[in-house]
Scaffold this active site. Sequence first.
Site, PDB file in Angstrom:
ATOM      1  CE  LYS A 164      -2.193 -12.007  34.887  1.00  0.00           C
ATOM      2  NZ  LYS A 164      -3.012 -13.156  34.678  1.00  0.00           N
TER       3      LYS A 164
ATOM      4  CG  ASN B 148       6.150  -3.842  13.586  1.00  0.00           C
ATOM      5  OD1 ASN B 148       4.918  -3.858  13.539  1.00  0.00           O
ATOM      6  ND2 ASN B 148       6.857  -4.950  13.784  1.00  0.00           N
TER       7      ASN B 148
ATOM      8  CB  ALA C  82      -7.324  -5.140  40.323  1.00  0.00           C
TER       9      ALA C  82
ATOM     10  CG  ASP D 135      15.587  -5.985  24.641  1.00  0.00           C
ATOM     11  OD1 ASP D 135      14.774  -5.106  24.277  1.00  0.00           O
ATOM     12  OD2 ASP D 135      15.475  -6.626  25.702  1.00  0.00           O
TER      13      ASP D 135
ATOM     14  CE1 TYR E 235      -0.036  -3.510  22.282  1.00  0.00           C
ATOM     15  CE2 TYR E 235      -2.371  -2.999  22.002  1.00  0.00           C
ATOM     16  CZ  TYR E 235      -1.144  -3.347  21.460  1.00  0.00           C
ATOM     17  OH  TYR E 235      -1.019  -3.529  20.112  1.00  0.00           O
TER      18      TYR E 235
HETATM   19  P1  NAD Z   1       4.238  -9.961  16.917  1.00  0.00           P
HETATM   20  O1  NAD Z   1       4.303 -10.307  18.356  1.00  0.00           O
HETATM   21  O2  NAD Z   1       3.939 -11.049  15.936  1.00  0.00           O
HETATM   22  O3  NAD Z   1       5.578  -9.236  16.454  1.00  0.00           O
HETATM   23  C1  NAD Z   1       6.211  -8.272  17.254  1.00  0.00           C
HETATM   24  C2  NAD Z   1       7.698  -8.362  17.001  1.00  0.00           C
HETATM   25  O4  NAD Z   1       8.359  -7.394  17.823  1.00  0.00           O
HETATM   26  C3  NAD Z   1       8.263  -9.734  17.401  1.00  0.00           C
HETATM   27  O5  NAD Z   1       9.056 -10.255  16.355  1.00  0.00           O
HETATM   28  C4  NAD Z   1       9.073  -9.432  18.636  1.00  0.00           C
HETATM   29  O6  NAD Z   1      10.192 -10.296  18.815  1.00  0.00           O
HETATM   30  C5  NAD Z   1       9.506  -7.992  18.383  1.00  0.00           C
HETATM   31  N1  NAD Z   1       9.894  -7.346  19.633  1.00  0.00           N
HETATM   32  C6  NAD Z   1       9.198  -7.327  20.791  1.00  0.00           C
HETATM   33  N2  NAD Z   1       9.904  -6.702  21.751  1.00  0.00           N
HETATM   34  C7  NAD Z   1      11.078  -6.319  21.183  1.00  0.00           C
HETATM   35  C8  NAD Z   1      12.235  -5.674  21.690  1.00  0.00           C
HETATM   36  N3  NAD Z   1      12.335  -5.271  22.965  1.00  0.00           N
HETATM   37  N4  NAD Z   1      13.263  -5.451  20.837  1.00  0.00           N
HETATM   38  C9  NAD Z   1      13.198  -5.848  19.549  1.00  0.00           C
HETATM   39  N5  NAD Z   1      12.122  -6.483  19.020  1.00  0.00           N
HETATM   40  C10 NAD Z   1      11.069  -6.729  19.841  1.00  0.00           C
HETATM   41  O7  NAD Z   1       3.163  -8.807  16.811  1.00  0.00           O
HETATM   42  P2  NAD Z   1       2.381  -8.192  15.549  1.00  0.00           P
HETATM   43  O8  NAD Z   1       0.973  -8.626  15.634  1.00  0.00           O
HETATM   44  O9  NAD Z   1       3.131  -8.415  14.300  1.00  0.00           O
HETATM   45  O10 NAD Z   1       2.403  -6.657  15.954  1.00  0.00           O
HETATM   46  C11 NAD Z   1       3.330  -5.713  15.445  1.00  0.00           C
HETATM   47  C12 NAD Z   1       2.937  -4.339  15.970  1.00  0.00           C
HETATM   48  O11 NAD Z   1       1.590  -4.059  15.626  1.00  0.00           O
HETATM   49  C13 NAD Z   1       3.018  -4.230  17.494  1.00  0.00           C
HETATM   50  O12 NAD Z   1       3.489  -2.944  17.839  1.00  0.00           O
HETATM   51  C14 NAD Z   1       1.572  -4.396  17.917  1.00  0.00           C
HETATM   52  O13 NAD Z   1       1.315  -3.779  19.161  1.00  0.00           O
HETATM   53  C15 NAD Z   1       0.862  -3.690  16.777  1.00  0.00           C
HETATM   54  N6  NAD Z   1      -0.553  -4.075  16.599  1.00  0.00           N
HETATM   55  C16 NAD Z   1      -0.904  -5.338  16.200  1.00  0.00           C
HETATM   56  C17 NAD Z   1      -2.251  -5.632  16.012  1.00  0.00           C
HETATM   57  C18 NAD Z   1      -2.721  -6.979  15.531  1.00  0.00           C
HETATM   58  O14 NAD Z   1      -3.911  -7.169  15.316  1.00  0.00           O
HETATM   59  N7  NAD Z   1      -1.849  -7.955  15.336  1.00  0.00           N
HETATM   60  C19 NAD Z   1      -3.226  -4.659  16.251  1.00  0.00           C
HETATM   61  C20 NAD Z   1      -2.822  -3.418  16.663  1.00  0.00           C
HETATM   62  C21 NAD Z   1      -1.487  -3.113  16.814  1.00  0.00           C
END
Ligand code: NAD
Length: 468
Positions: free
Chosen positions: A316, A309, A319, A283, A374
């Site tokens: 939410k 990544n 408020a 984590d 976020y």
């Molecule tokens: P996802 O939820 O499918 O994957 C995120 C991964 O990060 C998961 O495998 C999760 O277990 C891991 N993770 C979360 N917290 C963690 C922690 N504390 N330690 C280790 N691992 C952790 O999300 P995604 O859609 O693949 O997004 C990946 C990145 O892209 C994120 O940063 C997200 O904010 C960003 N993003 C995604 C989108 C989209 O359209 N999907 C758009 C903009 C930005």
Amino acid sequence: MSDSYLNFANSSFGAKLTNLIGLPKPLLLARYRADQPVINGSVLLGGSAGSELLQPLARAFAAMAVQSVAHHALPQWVAIANQQGLMTGRWGVGDQPGAKVKALVFDASGLTDSSQSDALYQFFHDAARSLLTCGRVVVIGRPPESCSAPRQATVQRALEGLTRSLGKELKRAITSNLVYCANGAEDQLESTMRFLLSPRSTYVSGQVIRVGKPTADAAVINWAQPLAGKKVLVTGASRGIGAAIAEVMAREGAQLICLDVPQAQTGLDEIAARLGGRALAMDISSTEAPALLTAAALADGGWDVLVHNAGITRDKTIANMKEALWQSVVNVNLSTQERINEALVEAGALKSGGRIVCVSSISGIAGNLGQTNYAFSKAGVIGMVQSMAPVLAERGITINAVAPGFIETQMTAAIPFTIREAGRRMNSMGQGGLPVDVAETIAWLASPASAGLNGNVVRVCGQSLLGA
Ligand code: NAD
């Protein structure tokens, strides 16, 4: 998550029906294939009097084996290209346009006054209809902030409006981007031109990319596998965008350290094994994570690339938001990255010539209802990239970010249907991007050839209207 309308509109029955009733038809985007050249077709070159980048462009095109043709206002290109052994010729005869081309590249570095903008008009007016589907527009200028004369800075800044409008106007899955090349950074253009002209940049449009002097000595680049032998950490690698990043990095030759939370161990082990990498269940928001990662990197003799990544959403309205939801999002998406970067850099565990690539979001640029936590964290990532870039440059390290728009993942599959459809269609491509589109952009920024890219935030959003 697949886009059923995109698939329907591109089926033979669907194409007929959408044509008949006049529905928009998003095109299937061209994506990287190992058996294809950098660009599948020729490049039409344009420029103005005093264009300064023709020589470095010719060298880059020669290295890419690009075929080029010269617009009639740029006859000097033919001699310059011939010197580099490039296949070239003149495009069009008299008022007649020439053959269709795959890309339009305009060297705008010579523009010093808005009264010279006719050169832009003439080139794009003549050539706009000759660009093939999934084509590319790249305009290259000088960074306005580096121009000594206000009029020069003004005309260079004006290029943003032109390139962004072209992206919206040309349609047919054509991308349009602007590159500002600093004085002294001319030989750094190749990595960016390779990316922007190729199908790897299929969902990157309307962007302004700054290429500066390199942060470290030039490395010899193996273009087939630029990351060969490089140790690359990808966080959140077990699924979604992170898994795609790991796949593309492995394709580029990287030795992977795939990290995700212990709860994702099964998926993590599977992807690490498939890509010949190592799984690290951790984590990243735990207090011990920076020290553990530093120790792991030092034990490997240092890492070359960090891809931040991993990210979470806990939406939410403010408020209704509990403090814990605010804190967890800011901690995982932002503070954790700051702590890890500081620990690794301080310990020398990220090598000189190293790369940090962070994942922001267009939510951090445009803001979003229900996403104060976020958007704060993702805007903070941009702040971190911009403030750390000059500091890290002193150690020969670069830091850049990608800001994805609507990408087809489990995260976006969870969005209610109407909002999801709006997010998908409100961009110049009329569709969502794929995780691989984000991954290709990260691979370009992580490449040893990208030492001139530092402090950039590149949206991978198909020129989304949000935050435009
Ligand atoms: P996802 O939820 O499918 O994957 C995120 C991964 O990060 C998961 O495998 C999760 O277990 C891991 N993770 C979360 N917290 C963690 C922690 N504390 N330690 C280790 N691992 C952790 O999300 P995604 O859609 O693949 O997004 C990946 C990145 O892209 C994120 O940063 C997200 O904010 C960003 N993003 C995604 C989108 C989209 O359209 N999907 C758009 C903009 C930005």
